[in-house]
Design a protein around this motif. Structure first.
Motif, short mmCIF file in Angstrom:
data_model
loop_
_atom_site.label_atom_id
_atom_site.label_comp_id
_atom_site.label_asym_id
_atom_site.label_seq_id
_atom_site.Cartn_x
_atom_site.Cartn_y
_atom_site.Cartn_z
N ASP A 1 14.34 31.58 18.91
CA ASP A 1 13.24 31.80 19.85
C ASP A 1 12.71 30.43 20.24
O ASP A 1 12.87 29.45 19.49
CB ASP A 1 12.15 32.65 19.20
N ILE B 1 20.58 35.35 20.34
CA ILE B 1 21.25 35.48 19.04
C ILE B 1 22.48 34.59 19.08
O ILE B 1 23.37 34.78 19.92
CB ILE B 1 21.65 36.94 18.78
N ARG C 1 15.35 32.85 24.50
CA ARG C 1 15.60 33.43 23.18
C ARG C 1 16.99 34.07 23.19
O ARG C 1 17.52 34.44 24.24
CB ARG C 1 14.54 34.46 22.79
N TYR D 1 16.18 41.94 17.29
CA TYR D 1 17.11 40.89 16.89
C TYR D 1 17.31 40.77 15.38
O TYR D 1 18.44 40.63 14.90
CB TYR D 1 16.63 39.54 17.43
N VAL E 1 18.85 34.18 14.84
CA VAL E 1 17.97 34.37 15.98
C VAL E 1 17.36 33.03 16.36
O VAL E 1 16.93 32.26 15.50
CB VAL E 1 16.85 35.39 15.65
#
Length: 226
Positions: free
Chosen positions: A127, A209, A207, A108, A125
């Motif tokens: 998470d 993008i 998770r 990522y 990103v």
């Protein structure tokens, strides 16, 4: 601040992103999944930019993230290189890492850097990214390359795990998530797949993008000259 979703070209309310499959012949996907077809047999393999059928087969099964990228480029830039050409660029950028046992990726962090430097598209990103937060970002106009298990194509059947496959989520009407699955085996399971958020969450690895809408201050690339 709540973001207003707009089209990058006209300023009108955003339309769904273009659908892109990770195989050049989407109708072969069901056979590839059940083992009755091989990527090497795809009659459109040369459209991928691969040098031969073997290179096409190597990347086609690993190109869910590239298919999501191509969807974004078609709408944000107006066109996209062929998928294997993008795979080579991402290899050079660290977005994929080839090793003796296969390929690691999509990675990522390098992918987000590549989006910024190559295409002047901002992304970040996330998470520990719960499904309600993902849905809120979608309602604010973002698109999200989300990590899910590939068995999402069989939803609502329980998955064996979470993550390992990428889809492009782009809307969250009501209590649902709408997404494109690059490896959907049927038309109904490819573009504009709509699942209740709680069902989507069974497959979702929390998770992804996040690509903010072009109207967002977060979409401005500092130092890009744009």
């Amino acid at each position: 601040m709540r973001l207003r979703s707009v089209s990058p070209v006209t300023g009108s309310p955003a339309r769904p992103p273009s659908y892109v499959a990770q195989f050049e012949s989407p109708d072969l996907v069901a056979g590839i999944i059940d083992g009755t077809a091989r990527p090497e047999d795809d009659p459109r393999w040369a459209r991928s930019g691969a040098r031969d059928r073997e290179e096409y087969a190597f990347w086609a099964g690993r190109s869910c993230g590239i298919a999501c990228l191509r969807s974004i480029l078609l709408d944000r830039v107006g066109g996209s290189p062929a998928p294997v050409a993008l795979a080579r660029e991402l290899l050079a950028a660290g977005g994929y890492v080839v090793h003796e046992d296969g390929v690691r990726g999509l990675v990522y962090g390098p992918f987000v850097d590549y989006l910024r430097t190559r295409w002047a598209i901002a992304a970040h990103v996330r998470d520990g990214y719960p499904a309600p937060d993902l849905a809120a970002d979608l309602r604010a106009g973002a698109w999200v390359i989300a990590s899910v298990h590939s068995s999402i194509r069989d939803a609502p059947a329980p998955p064996p795990a979470r993550g390992g496959h990428l889809v492009l989520a782009y809307a969250a009407p009501g209590a649902h998530v709408v997404f494109h699955d690059p490896a959907g085996p049927t038309a109904e399971r490819r573009a504009a797949v709509r699942l209740p958020i709680e069902v989507f969450d069974h497959y979702y690895a929390r998770r992804g993008i996040v690509v903010p809408p072009p109207s967002s201050p977060d979409a401005k690339i500092r130092g890009s000259g744009s």
